[in-house]
Design a protein around this motif. Structure first.
Motif, PDB file in Angstrom:
ATOM      1  N   ILE A  42       0.850  -1.202   0.000  1.00 32.94           N
ATOM      2  CA  ILE A  42       0.000   0.000   0.000  1.00 32.94           C
ATOM      3  C   ILE A  42       0.884   1.251   0.000  1.00 32.94           C
ATOM      4  O   ILE A  42       1.524   1.580   0.995  1.00 32.94           O
ATOM      5  CB  ILE A  42      -0.957  -0.006   1.229  1.00 32.94           C
ATOM      6  CG1 ILE A  42      -1.726  -1.333   1.325  1.00 32.94           C
ATOM      7  CG2 ILE A  42      -1.921   1.196   1.216  1.00 32.94           C
ATOM      8  CD1 ILE A  42      -2.618  -1.656   0.127  1.00 32.94           C
ATOM      9  N   HIS A  43       0.922   1.930  -1.152  1.00 31.94           N
ATOM     10  CA  HIS A  43       1.786   3.115  -1.293  1.00 31.94           C
ATOM     11  C   HIS A  43       0.982   4.410  -1.317  1.00 31.94           C
ATOM     12  O   HIS A  43       1.541   5.493  -1.232  1.00 31.94           O
ATOM     13  CB  HIS A  43       2.610   3.002  -2.577  1.00 31.94           C
ATOM     14  CG  HIS A  43       3.398   1.727  -2.630  1.00 31.94           C
ATOM     15  ND1 HIS A  43       4.509   1.500  -1.857  1.00 31.94           N
ATOM     16  CD2 HIS A  43       3.174   0.575  -3.313  1.00 31.94           C
ATOM     17  CE1 HIS A  43       4.970   0.281  -2.081  1.00 31.94           C
ATOM     18  NE2 HIS A  43       4.163  -0.310  -2.958  1.00 31.94           N
ATOM     19  N   GLY A  44      -0.327   4.303  -1.478  1.00 33.51           N
ATOM     20  CA  GLY A  44      -1.159   5.509  -1.551  1.00 33.51           C
ATOM     21  C   GLY A  44      -2.584   5.122  -1.870  1.00 33.51           C
ATOM     22  O   GLY A  44      -2.906   3.922  -1.946  1.00 33.51           O
ATOM     23  N   ILE A  45      -3.453   6.140  -2.081  1.00 30.80           N
ATOM     24  CA  ILE A  45      -4.868   5.812  -2.261  1.00 30.80           C
ATOM     25  C   ILE A  45      -5.134   4.994  -3.526  1.00 30.80           C
ATOM     26  O   ILE A  45      -6.152   4.316  -3.623  1.00 30.80           O
ATOM     27  CB  ILE A  45      -5.788   7.062  -2.216  1.00 30.80           C
ATOM     28  CG1 ILE A  45      -5.341   8.119  -3.194  1.00 30.80           C
ATOM     29  CG2 ILE A  45      -5.908   7.634  -0.826  1.00 30.80           C
ATOM     30  CD1 ILE A  45      -6.381   9.220  -3.345  1.00 30.80           C
ATOM     31  N   GLU A  46      -4.197   5.025  -4.464  1.00 33.87           N
ATOM     32  CA  GLU A  46      -4.401   4.213  -5.679  1.00 33.87           C
ATOM     33  C   GLU A  46      -4.362   2.714  -5.338  1.00 33.87           C
ATOM     34  O   GLU A  46      -4.819   1.886  -6.127  1.00 33.87           O
ATOM     35  CB  GLU A  46      -3.384   4.583  -6.778  1.00 33.87           C
ATOM     36  CG  GLU A  46      -1.916   4.339  -6.475  1.00 33.87           C
ATOM     37  CD  GLU A  46      -1.267   5.361  -5.529  1.00 33.87           C
ATOM     38  OE1 GLU A  46      -1.971   6.296  -5.070  1.00 33.87           O
ATOM     39  OE2 GLU A  46      -0.077   5.202  -5.222  1.00 33.87           O
ATOM     40  N   ASP A  47      -3.838   2.365  -4.161  1.00 33.64           N
ATOM     41  CA  ASP A  47      -3.776   0.944  -3.777  1.00 33.64           C
ATOM     42  C   ASP A  47      -4.920   0.526  -2.848  1.00 33.64           C
ATOM     43  O   ASP A  47      -4.984  -0.628  -2.415  1.00 33.64           O
ATOM     44  CB  ASP A  47      -2.437   0.657  -3.053  1.00 33.64           C
ATOM     45  CG  ASP A  47      -1.248   0.864  -3.975  1.00 33.64           C
ATOM     46  OD1 ASP A  47      -1.361   0.523  -5.166  1.00 33.64           O
ATOM     47  OD2 ASP A  47      -0.218   1.390  -3.498  1.00 33.64           O
ATOM     48  N   LEU A  48      -5.828   1.469  -2.570  1.00 36.07           N
ATOM     49  CA  LEU A  48      -6.930   1.192  -1.629  1.00 36.07           C
ATOM     50  C   LEU A  48      -7.706  -0.070  -2.023  1.00 36.07           C
ATOM     51  O   LEU A  48      -8.068  -0.888  -1.178  1.00 36.07           O
ATOM     52  CB  LEU A  48      -7.859   2.416  -1.604  1.00 36.07           C
ATOM     53  CG  LEU A  48      -8.975   2.450  -0.561  1.00 36.07           C
ATOM     54  CD1 LEU A  48      -8.408   2.392   0.848  1.00 36.07           C
ATOM     55  CD2 LEU A  48      -9.820   3.725  -0.723  1.00 36.07           C
ATOM     56  N   HIS A  49      -7.931  -0.219  -3.332  1.00 35.36           N
ATOM     57  CA  HIS A  49      -8.758  -1.337  -3.825  1.00 35.36           C
ATOM     58  C   HIS A  49      -8.173  -2.704  -3.492  1.00 35.36           C
ATOM     59  O   HIS A  49      -8.859  -3.716  -3.552  1.00 35.36           O
ATOM     60  CB  HIS A  49      -8.953  -1.199  -5.347  1.00 35.36           C
ATOM     61  CG  HIS A  49      -7.677  -1.395  -6.116  1.00 35.36           C
ATOM     62  ND1 HIS A  49      -7.360  -2.599  -6.693  1.00 35.36           N
ATOM     63  CD2 HIS A  49      -6.630  -0.567  -6.358  1.00 35.36           C
ATOM     64  CE1 HIS A  49      -6.166  -2.489  -7.277  1.00 35.36           C
ATOM     65  NE2 HIS A  49      -5.713  -1.269  -7.079  1.00 35.36           N
ATOM     66  N   LYS A  50      -6.877  -2.751  -3.124  1.00 38.31           N
ATOM     67  CA  LYS A  50      -6.249  -4.046  -2.814  1.00 38.31           C
ATOM     68  C   LYS A  50      -6.681  -4.568  -1.443  1.00 38.31           C
ATOM     69  O   LYS A  50      -6.530  -5.736  -1.129  1.00 38.31           O
ATOM     70  CB  LYS A  50      -4.714  -3.900  -2.793  1.00 38.31           C
ATOM     71  CG  LYS A  50      -4.114  -3.527  -4.124  1.00 38.31           C
ATOM     72  CD  LYS A  50      -2.598  -3.382  -3.993  1.00 38.31           C
ATOM     73  CE  LYS A  50      -1.974  -2.951  -5.318  1.00 38.31           C
ATOM     74  NZ  LYS A  50      -0.621  -2.425  -5.149  1.00 38.31           N
ATOM     75  N   LEU A  51      -7.206  -3.657  -0.610  1.00 37.66           N
ATOM     76  CA  LEU A  51      -7.511  -4.025   0.779  1.00 37.66           C
ATOM     77  C   LEU A  51      -8.883  -4.693   0.887  1.00 37.66           C
ATOM     78  O   LEU A  51      -9.800  -4.367   0.132  1.00 37.66           O
ATOM     79  CB  LEU A  51      -7.477  -2.764   1.658  1.00 37.66           C
ATOM     80  CG  LEU A  51      -6.087  -2.132   1.797  1.00 37.66           C
ATOM     81  CD1 LEU A  51      -6.185  -0.682   2.274  1.00 37.66           C
ATOM     82  CD2 LEU A  51      -5.233  -2.957   2.757  1.00 37.66           C
ATOM     83  N   PRO A  52      -9.027  -5.629   1.847  1.00 40.56           N
ATOM     84  CA  PRO A  52     -10.341  -6.281   1.996  1.00 40.56           C
ATOM     85  C   PRO A  52     -11.386  -5.337   2.588  1.00 40.56           C
ATOM     86  O   PRO A  52     -11.041  -4.385   3.289  1.00 40.56           O
ATOM     87  CB  PRO A  52     -10.048  -7.433   2.969  1.00 40.56           C
ATOM     88  CG  PRO A  52      -8.796  -7.059   3.675  1.00 40.56           C
ATOM     89  CD  PRO A  52      -8.019  -6.138   2.778  1.00 40.56           C
ATOM     90  N   PHE A  53     -12.654  -5.618   2.293  1.00 40.96           N
ATOM     91  CA  PHE A  53     -13.745  -4.842   2.887  1.00 40.96           C
ATOM     92  C   PHE A  53     -13.975  -5.303   4.323  1.00 40.96           C
ATOM     93  O   PHE A  53     -13.623  -6.424   4.703  1.00 40.96           O
ATOM     94  CB  PHE A  53     -15.045  -5.055   2.112  1.00 40.96           C
ATOM     95  CG  PHE A  53     -15.047  -4.412   0.758  1.00 40.96           C
ATOM     96  CD1 PHE A  53     -15.174  -3.039   0.642  1.00 40.96           C
ATOM     97  CD2 PHE A  53     -14.934  -5.177  -0.391  1.00 40.96           C
ATOM     98  CE1 PHE A  53     -15.181  -2.431  -0.609  1.00 40.96           C
ATOM     99  CE2 PHE A  53     -14.940  -4.581  -1.640  1.00 40.96           C
ATOM    100  CZ  PHE A  53     -15.060  -3.209  -1.753  1.00 40.96           C
TER     101      PHE A  53
END
Ligand code: DLL
Length: 422
Positions: A42-53
């Motif tokens: 996770i380097h920034g908000i562009e990686d948010l989608h990688k995280l689980p809900f």
């Protein structure tokens, strides 16, 4: 703050927050590991989608301490949802969490025109519910004179409101409507000096806003929030009253398709998901709120740069499925108020001989009250037609006399679903 600066701030805070939960909350760590993600990804908000809900059922599973990210010794408060089904959700706060939450509420009060010259009457419930404590703290931060009334005791509310000349009222919209009605009836309406109201915690329509604004001669501002994200103040309206600005320096908002979980572009309707990037004790990563709304990133003429969320158009779990048709209670409220009815109504759903029934009891406003059965039948017929046009199904409408439906001091209970669906 420019959108570019905001994005950089959100990214920096997100990276820190993800590491904080990974290192301190085994529940999050396991969820992330199951998805093959570590903080290094996770380097920034562009990686948010990688995280689980994260969902309400995760919160129930981890109840009470399973998602706490700070030691008990650093936590100073809990609040809790009113939860009618299942276990309650308990949220924890450090002193810093309380401070940031109160800042968010102070922004809402300021956006409604509040200053240290104002008298702020807080008529949200105090206690486990976040409404009272949140607006109370915000009012202190603004330096307004704070009246910690809590909800209920309508006569005393009106007495303090008139004697102390309250200028800003904070409560649920249904209680504001009740206070307005009571002020008119008891003849003290002209002694009220209110200029604004900050109303939220439940769904309310534009029609209801106009009704309250007219009755109290105020400007009524919407405020949104939920216990899991600290409480009121996640988003609030400015003087434009065209959507609520999200406090994006604390909360990153996404809209997803509630079925496929696909992230949708701004402007599309879907489920609101929040990531709290400053909360310490009870951080929420990609929390599914179940509230259905639209995000708007068109710059606002008030000058604030934070995106706006629409009024929630109902919760995905509030949606009724009646004879296979999706029905949101807010659609019913719009039809009733557009046809001159009061906001005092009840929706009763039942199932008889395997067919769903929809009955709506609504109070006639005092000025429309009649005991002529023909007039009542004609009014009911008109409402049934308008509801059919809006919902696509037929409802039975029962006009009842003024004051016959129980008033609410907090969140109104408007839907009674008697079907045994589970
Ligand atoms: O209702 C916090 C709050 C207190 C907000 C006072 C505003 C003012 P909860 O009890 O956890 O927290 O309920 C959160 O209420 O997910 C929405 O479904 C609903 N809700 C909150 N604000 C609004 C609003 C507080 N302005 C749930 N319009 C949320 C529509 C709202 N629904």
């Amino acid at each position: 703050m420019s959108r570019e600066d905001l994005k950089a701030l959100q990214s920096e805070r997100l990276v820190k927050q993800v590491r904080h939960v990974y290192e301190n909350v085994p529940y999050y760590r396991e969820k992330m590991q199951a998805k093959g993600v570590t903080p290094d990804d996770i380097h920034g908000i562009e990686d948010l989608h990688k995280l689980p809900f994260l969902s309400k059922s995760d919160l129930r599973e981890a109840y009470p301490y399973g998602l706490m990210a700070k030691p008990l010794s650093e936590c100073v408060r809990i609040h809790s949802t009113s939860g009618t089904t299942g276990k309650r959700v308990v949220a924890f706060y450090t002193q810093n969490d309380i401070d940031l939450w109160e800042d968010c509420c102070a922004r809402a009060i300021t956006a409604a025109g509040g200053t240290n010259e104002d008298v702020v009457q807080v008529a949200y419930g105090y206690g486990l519910f976040t409404g009272g404590a949140g607006l109370h703290g915000g009012s202190h931060k603004v330096g307004s004179l704070t009246l910690p009334m809590s909800s209920g005791n309508t006569e005393r509310q009106l007495q303090f409101m008139t004697d102390l000349e309250s200028t800003i009222l904070c409560c649920t919209p249904s209680y504001a409507a009740y206070l307005a009605e009571s002020a008119i009836e008891s003849g003290v309406r002209d002694k009220i000096k209110l200029k604004a109201g900050i109303f939220g915690a439940e769904a309310w329509t534009e029609e209801m806003r106009h009704d309250i604004e007219d009755k109290l001669a105020i400007k009524a501002y919407d405020i949104y929030g939920l216990t899991e994200l600290s409480g009121p103040g996640v988003a609030f309206e400015c003087e434009e009253q065209k959507g609520m600005h999200i406090n994006e320096d604390h909360f990153i908002a996404e809209i997803i398709d509630p079925v496929t979980e696909e992230v949708l572009p701004h402007g599309e309707k879907g489920e609101l998901v929040f990531t709290s990037i400053t909360k310490e004790a009870f951080p929420m990563i990609r929390y599914r709120t179940r509230d259905i709304c639209v995000l708007n990133d068109v710059p606002c003429s008030c000058g604030r740069t934070h995106v706006r969320m629409s009024k929630p158009m109902g919760r995905s779990d509030d949606m009724l499925i009646i004879r296979g048709v999706n029905v949101f209670p807010s659609q019913i409220e719009t039809v009733l108020l557009n046809n001159g009815m009061s906001a005092n109504y009840q929706i009763i759903v039942d199932r008889k001989n395997n067919t769903d029934t929809l009955d709506i009891n609504v109070e006639m406003p005092a000025d429309m009250f009649t005991d002529s059965l023909t007039d009542i039948a004609n009014m009911e017929k008109k409402l049934i037609g308008a509801l059919r046009a809006m919902l696509g199904i037929t409802a039975k409408v029962h006009l009842v006399s003024p004051k016959s439906i129980t008033r609410s001091e907090g969140k109104a209970v408007r839907v009674i679903d008697n079907r045994k669906l589970y």
